[in-house]
Design an enzyme around this catalytic site. Sequence first.
Site, PDB file in Angstrom:
ATOM      1  N   ASP A  10       0.890  -1.171   0.000  1.00  6.57           N
ATOM      2  CA  ASP A  10       0.000   0.000   0.000  1.00  6.57           C
ATOM      3  C   ASP A  10       0.924   1.216   0.000  1.00  6.57           C
ATOM      4  O   ASP A  10       1.489   1.585   1.034  1.00  6.57           O
ATOM      5  CB  ASP A  10      -0.882  -0.029   1.255  1.00  6.57           C
ATOM      6  CG  ASP A  10      -1.760   1.204   1.364  1.00  6.57           C
ATOM      7  OD1 ASP A  10      -2.448   1.518   0.389  1.00  6.57           O
ATOM      8  OD2 ASP A  10      -1.725   1.878   2.412  1.00  6.57           O
ATOM      9  N   GLU A 767      -2.702  11.241  -4.759  1.00  2.00           N
ATOM     10  CA  GLU A 767      -2.102  12.448  -4.177  1.00  2.00           C
ATOM     11  C   GLU A 767      -3.107  13.573  -4.121  1.00  2.00           C
ATOM     12  O   GLU A 767      -3.929  13.733  -5.014  1.00  2.00           O
ATOM     13  CB  GLU A 767      -0.927  12.896  -5.049  1.00  2.00           C
ATOM     14  CG  GLU A 767       0.307  12.079  -4.836  1.00  2.00           C
ATOM     15  CD  GLU A 767       1.474  12.740  -5.534  1.00  2.00           C
ATOM     16  OE1 GLU A 767       2.136  13.557  -4.902  1.00  2.00           O
ATOM     17  OE2 GLU A 767       1.686  12.441  -6.706  1.00  2.00           O
ATOM     18  N   HIS A 847     -29.003   8.110  -5.619  1.00  2.00           N
ATOM     19  CA  HIS A 847     -27.877   8.224  -6.551  1.00  2.00           C
ATOM     20  C   HIS A 847     -28.395   8.068  -7.965  1.00  2.00           C
ATOM     21  O   HIS A 847     -29.025   7.051  -8.289  1.00  2.00           O
ATOM     22  CB  HIS A 847     -26.819   7.164  -6.243  1.00  2.00           C
ATOM     23  CG  HIS A 847     -26.103   7.413  -4.948  1.00  2.00           C
ATOM     24  ND1 HIS A 847     -26.648   7.073  -3.736  1.00  2.00           N
ATOM     25  CD2 HIS A 847     -24.913   7.999  -4.684  1.00  2.00           C
ATOM     26  CE1 HIS A 847     -25.823   7.433  -2.770  1.00  2.00           C
ATOM     27  NE2 HIS A 847     -24.764   7.991  -3.310  1.00  2.00           N
TER      28      HIS A 847
END
Length: 1388
Positions: A10, A767, A847
């Site tokens: 990970d 990120e 949704h």
Amino acid sequence: MTKPYSIGLDIGTNSVGWAVTTDNYKVPSKKMKVLGNTSKKYIKKNLLGVLLFDSGITAEGRRLKRTARRRYTRRRNRILYLQEIFSTEMATLDDAFFQRLDDSFLVPDDKRDSKYPIFGNLVEEKAYHDEFPTIYHLRKYLADSTKKADLRLVYLALAHMIKYRGHFLIEGEFNSKNNDIQKNFQDFLDTYNAIFESDLSLENSKQLEEIVKDKISKLEKKDRILKLFPGEKNSGIFSEFLKLIVGNQADFRKCFNLDEKASLHFSKESYDEDLETLLGYIGDDYSDVFLKAKKLYDAILLSGFLTVTDNETEAPLSSAMIKRYNEHKEDLALLKEYIRNISLKTYNEVFKDDTKNGYAGYIDGKTNQEDFYVYLKKLLAEFEGADYFLEKIDREDFLRKQRTFDNGSIPYQIHLQEMRAILDKQAKFYPFLAKNKERIEKILTFRIPYYVGPLARGNSDFAWSIRKRNEKITPWNFEDVIDKESSAEAFINRMTSFDLYLPEEKVLPKHSLLYETFNVYNELTKVRFIAESMRDYQFLDSKQKKDIVRLYFKDKRKVTDKDIIEYLHAIYGYDGIELKGIEKQFNSSLSTYHDLLNIINDKEFLDDSSNEAIIEEIIHTLTIFEDREMIKQRLSKFENIFDKSVLKKLSRRHYTGWGKLSAKLINGIRDEKSGNTILDYLIDDGISNRNFMQLIHDDALSFKKKIQKAQIIGDEDKGNIKEVVKSLPGSPAIKKGILQSIKIVDELVKVMGGRKPESIVVEMARENQYTNQGKSNSQQRLKRLEKSLKELGSKILKENIPAKLSKIDNNALQNDRLYLYYLQNGKDMYTGDDLDIDRLSNYDIDHIIPQAFLKDNSIDNKVLVSSASNRGKSDDVPSLEVVKKRKTFWYQLLKSKLISQRKFDNLTKAERGGLSPEDKAGFIQRQLVETRQITKHVARLLDEKFNNKKDENNRAVRTVKIITLKSTLVSQFRKDFELYKVREINDFHHAHDAYLNAVVASALLKKYPKLEPEFVYGDYPKYNSFRERKSATEKVYFYSNIMNIFKKSISLADGRVIERPLIEVNEETGESVWNKESDLATVRRVLSYPQVNVVKKVEEQNHGLDRGKPKGLFNANLSSKPKPNSNENLVGAKEYLDPKKYGGYAGISNSFTVLVKGTIEKGAKKKITNVLEFQGISILDRINYRKDKLNFLLEKGYKDIELIIELPKYSLFELSDGSRRMLASILSTNNKRGEIHKGNQIFLSQKFVKLLYHAKRISNTINENHRKYVENHKKEFEELFYYILEFNENYVGAKKNGKLLNSAFQSWQNHSIDELCSSFIGPTGSERKGLFELTSRGSAADFEFLGVKIPRYRDYTPSSLLKDATLIHQSVTGLYETRIDLAKLGEG
């Protein structure tokens, strides 16, 4: 031989979790040997762990310091060149003159000669300062006087010009009389008109010049200029540019329809960064107009400088500065008199207190002009008779200093003009000046071209210049020593980065015509239209795309949706046209085509494909170089194609920015079957209309295979994995994670006896998931609502407020139900019924694209409805019946920007057949299969590391499967089986994620080996038929049920429950894949292991931290000299300057620590004492320490040194009671002080983890189960609290804080559930950890617990690590250890 095993990884930006798993999902343990001098020789460890490290940072800080050093060095060299020319003549007059100047800033005791720097005596020095109060008085005198001047004064004037020589933005001849504001304004207007497609013009530009030179406020100047353009509004974009030009702040948010403020101010230091940010949103096409506006602003600023009444002077700049000095003197006298009449107290505050923003602070440099004006304006506004001062402040023309920010607008030619006047006058008396006139001028005018770069020789990482001969470079021999042409070529190679997909190929300039054409077709290929009598939207065909490019993109800079509609109506007769895939206008354009057409004026030449190479080379040159001389030189090869006037115009054009792709990728590599390039397909792709990303990932084409082949690492690179990782695209932070993960894999293979793993499963963190922009957007909800509801004509935001709220703010709107209520104007999205704002929790959040297919929890995929069943089918978008009834309302919301185009498209998708099986399959597959390029790069690195053998067909023989997994699969697995992750507790979750990655990947591929092409890196031809064999419907069923193999039963939407077998098997081989009892029990057991190998990477520090940001060797700003008897430790500004006399730098940054065993002299009697103690080594001292460690420590006062152990930051110590500490730093100036971090990891049972998981989410109003769970298990907080308190007592040692916490907890029953939750685990959405701030690894922090402030625990001292402590050196996995009992040091 070791049994088969797999590795799970990970990878994050500051951690790498890892796990080793066997075939039956167990994590093996190994008895690991322990080296060192302790009695512990073996430790049994689980092969499960996490490596933590400080994130990698960019090189920006280092680069800025490096360029500043170069600038100061070159400035000093210019002064030395001038002294060299003057030295012989000066020696006959005053041989100590230069020495006195060098010593001028030294205290009197350190000066080598007289304390009077210029003449060496008080009388002449005083007379000089009386006659010439500033250097500009001297410059003007020498430029205008025909008398012989003292040579020392001539030197001082010339040295000042050479030191502060002005900017080099204006090329060629320039003087104060040809600073053409009118021409610059016309240039700005031309560029503005071209970019914004307007036709502004000004007949009387003389009038404009008069306005900008007038002594009126900037706002008035802007207003007057705007009146010269009657069609322009005060709120328009032209008005914002005028604000910039007159020197005010402009905000381009509304102009470019941005969510955030977009302020620009030319005089701000951050202007370049602010502009870069704005261009990031709006595109580089606009950069030219800002460049021209800045040029005009500089011209106006300069004209303000050079406005002098003396037309005879040859020193206009100095005259302007003298005028400024005189005005300052006169205004200061008036201000003093005025304020003295107010009160003595006010007078003293303004003129004597330098801690305030008054005159004392301003003239001393402690406050800037802007803050001084604000302070003065506020003070004077209260009194009458201050109009004179206030008007001058408004014009920013009050008490101005000689050196201000706008001096930056002065070009070097202005200084050169004065230099020539002085040299011409004084050369009559000093022949050496006439002889050296050109050399002296060259010192001022010479600048190293940026494409030559730093002039360092040898192994510099930052220099690329190429020399003709090896000798010292001066301004006068530069052309002879440096090979400018070769250096320019080296600069090109260095500047151009590599293609993301073809790493050997250089990218194209952003304004390359090929790159712009590619972008246009890539955008056009996804445009669809529908018209009357058409049943569905259709793509533009090849002819239509070519026509649109020829008729519109080559005719105008910005092409809009109206142009496409006009074309389709005019050529094909369509009516009622609606478009998709474009909002108002295209993002891409052929702006370079228009630039070149204006210059070359030959459309036929530009449209001729045989000229493509010439055009691309020209654009490349105009992007790489700014220097007009070098551009002319490189364009001279086209003299036989273009005439001189064209080449001259081309040389004035400059482009910035680089694309991400190469020419070879766009129009070079070809599909093996069709022979087409990617650009060919974008222009004509039949009915497929694939865009770039679809083309390069399509298995039916050969682009994907060719790209993969191009990314294979060469044999010469494999040995240097660090360089390979460094060359990958991505931030330094993610690259550091990749490099560490490869080191971890290497060590695990070693631990497993050298046997390669069966598979390596990689999951990579995204990120910056929460970017500043994202945070800002969430905080801007109110503003956006106000604007959109106003557009809709709704007052709901003011009239409908929930009873429990007094007002609506951004905080309240973080509740999705409330936000959706307002976005939908208080209506049910499917029925149109009014919703009750005080009963929002009773409604459903539906949704639009069901979560079964797409895990999209964004506002774009949510609607608030009274019942989700009103949508129609639960496995599709809202039904056609709903669309017909509600489409008009949705369209109103779209036009008011309350919903996005994407949301509208998904809501109305039933009109186009709803979710097709292909759509559903695509949604689900994208969530399963990792597509990010950076993850593929990591997979490629590992694949080439372990699968480096080739078969007879030169194909890789894959013995190790490199599997890339998306985090959604593990998240789903955790959710299904309540394997909760709570990051605040400890760092184990990184290792657990790595383990679960390996488990899920292994089980899925055992059950469905045909999934290998989806998950395993590489080429798997034997399974390629799988995709073609399954229909889209079968794929939907398969992908959406992929995770069901782990469940015992599945509940369907219609209420049915399907039981699955207890043991899942591979249908082809019969092999057992997943036992839902024993295997799940194994997983739960592994996640409950208290022993996880947590390692904090130890590192020598190369930079310090200044308020959390990287800094250099010490604080950047000089501190003044310390007071007498002060213990403050400063580093001298220079090695030879005593900081006690001259001040220096504080905040010395430490690199590492050494543990020293030896003796020192103590006390007045200098008694010899044995010591074992830490000594900090600063980054500054590191070089001296490395040269001679023993001598360095002897100079620190140590004697008889027996032992030195180097300890990088985060070195780990274990005390005799089992508590662990990490040594963060020891002050190099005081080894009794340092920073010690906590090193133990608290472990909690699953019931506490579950409690805290729900507690962290208690504010989630969509899922009330979190609150219910916490309310039902409230009693567990008491048990948890005392467990944490015991951990603190045993391992943290913050006993005073323990008592404070115990006292605060006694009333815990009286606190609300919300207070309890935020006190234990931190507030929802916050990074604070609540009570776990006390126990978590790392530095101590203060926190609040049940209303009581718990201070940061600061009682760890360096000496505490030396009592009964064991130093533990860990390998990258923590599996290998060396333990050193500090008490036994020196026993041999």
